[in-house]
Design an enzyme around this catalytic site. Structure first.
Site: not given
Ligand SMILES: *Cc1c(COP(=O)(O)O)cnc(C)c1O
Length: 384
Positions: A53, A105, A177, A202
């Site tokens: 993690r 978004y 972003d 993306k």
């Protein structure tokens, strides 16, 4: 480690230095360290790797490339773009106020409304391409300016440097972003931003086959706080997904050039079609954001939005496209078309959606890297 001064297309593959010495076989493709935990060499000793993690070499290699591409101090990766956004928002507290782009978004709007507002944060949404609106929205308790540029789906362009000056003047952070343009075309940290956010799902990964997210920090303090946050909240990037993103990024430069070349050709072609009412692509000189985009970006990307003459036409196009797939998401090799009205922006209040120019006739296209004549032929038969 010697830092190089490579150009962006080289950085996509090698970063600015050498990979960590942990990998000693010389394998050209970085290995996938598919492990949950690491053995300790002795009591009170660590290899630097304890638990997946918190540390993973494959993930670290992907983070190194992204940091170098974005000219950042460090990068922290997450299982998805939304995991990155939601962990980043944990840096703020009840009573903090955020000024955000009003054409974000859809998932980010949902995060702000359903999670951060519930927890006592306040949000003001403005058209951030209008600097006076940004300035007017800032309050005493504003801690963050949060922008996307160009926006989704209307492709509005915000002047990052000008907004960063407003942020500095009021002592708040600026987060950008950069999913749509990627560091190949735009580097927000160079323009005064403090944090860059990516949905690596993306263009960075680029093949429509995995999810991931990054927070690129412009300073050590944010980097350290984000490392603590992913360690605590746990939405870390899986080793195999990190490897897919590493592999995807190697071809980022060639993909982005082709996405853009195809998008510009399609935007021009759409402009002349009788059933098309408006084309929104920041690489078209008549786009309102063209001048700012020319100044702050090295390209305009592969996303475009257009309006058709009626809801019937929009539905027909979505049902008739063959090569182009009617699907959510963006940024991959395959061309996809979405219907923001009922998909990505379904949760945005109707009045707000319409004010932003999203209605039953709006279609958004993520232009892939297929042959552009084949894409145009597909659009032509769908619009006929
Ligand atoms: C997709 C997307 C996100 C969310 O990323 P996921 O990887 O889907 O969680 C955030 N911002 C933008 C601009 C996006 O396109």
């Amino acid at each position: 480690m010697t830092r190089m001064n490579y150009r962006t297309d080289t950085v996509c593959i090698h970063g600015q230095g050498s990979r960590e010495a942990i990998e000693t076989t010389g394998a050209i493709s970085f290995p996938i360290y598919q492990t949950a935990a690491y053995a300790h060499p002795g009591v009170g000793r660590s290899t630097g790797y304890d638990y997946n993690r918190v540390q993973n070499p494959t993930r670290k290699e992907a983070e190194r490339i992204v940091t170098d591409l974005e000219h950042g101090v460090d990068t922290i990766s997450f299982a998805t773009g939304m995991a990155a956004v939601s962990a980043f928002m944990e840096l703020f507290a009840p009573g903090d106020h955020v000024v955000a782009t009003d054409d974000l978004y859809g998932g980010v709007i949902r995060q702000f409304r359903n999670v951060n507002e519930k927890n006592g944060m306040e949000f003001t949404y403005v058209d951030t391409s209008d600097l006076s609106a940004v300035e007017a929205a800032v309050r005493e308790n504003t801690k963050l300016l949060y922008i996307e540029t160009p926006t989704n789906p209307m492709m509005q362009v915000t002047d990052i440097r000008a907004v960063s000056e407003i942020a500095k003047k009021h002592g708040c952070l600026l987060a950008v972003d950069n999913t749509f343009l990627t560091p190949y075309f735009q580097n927000p940290l160079d323009l005064g931003a403090d944090v860059v956010i990516h949905s690596a799902t993306k263009y960075l990964e680029g093949h429509n086959d995995t999810l991931g997210g990054f927070i690129v920090a412009g300073n050590e303090e944010i980097a350290e706080r984000m490392r603590q946050m992913v360690k605590t909240t746990g939405a870390c990037l899986a080793p195999f997904d990190a490897w897919l993103i590493l592999r995807g990024m190697k071809t980022l430069s060639v993909r982005m050039e082709k996405h853009q070349e195809n998008a510009l050709a399609i935007a021009r072609w759409l402009t002349g079609q009788p059933k098309v009412r408006g084309v929104f692509y920041s690489g078209l000189p008549d786009h309102p954001g063209y001048a700012v985009a020319q100044r702050q970006c090295r390209g305009y990307g592969g996303m475009l939005t257009f309006h058709v003459d009626s809801q019937e036409t929009a539905h027909r196009v979505l049902e008739r496209v063959k090569l182009i797939k009617f699907a959510e998401s963006l940024g991959g090799t395959e061309s996809l078309m979405t219907y923001p009205f009922t998909q990505t922006h379904a949760d945005v209040p109707d009045e707000k959606r319409r004010a932003n120019g999203i209605d039953e006739t709006t279609l958004r296209m993520s232009v892939g890297i297929e042959n552009v004549e084949d894409l145009i032929a597909d659009l032509a038969q769908a619009l006929a």
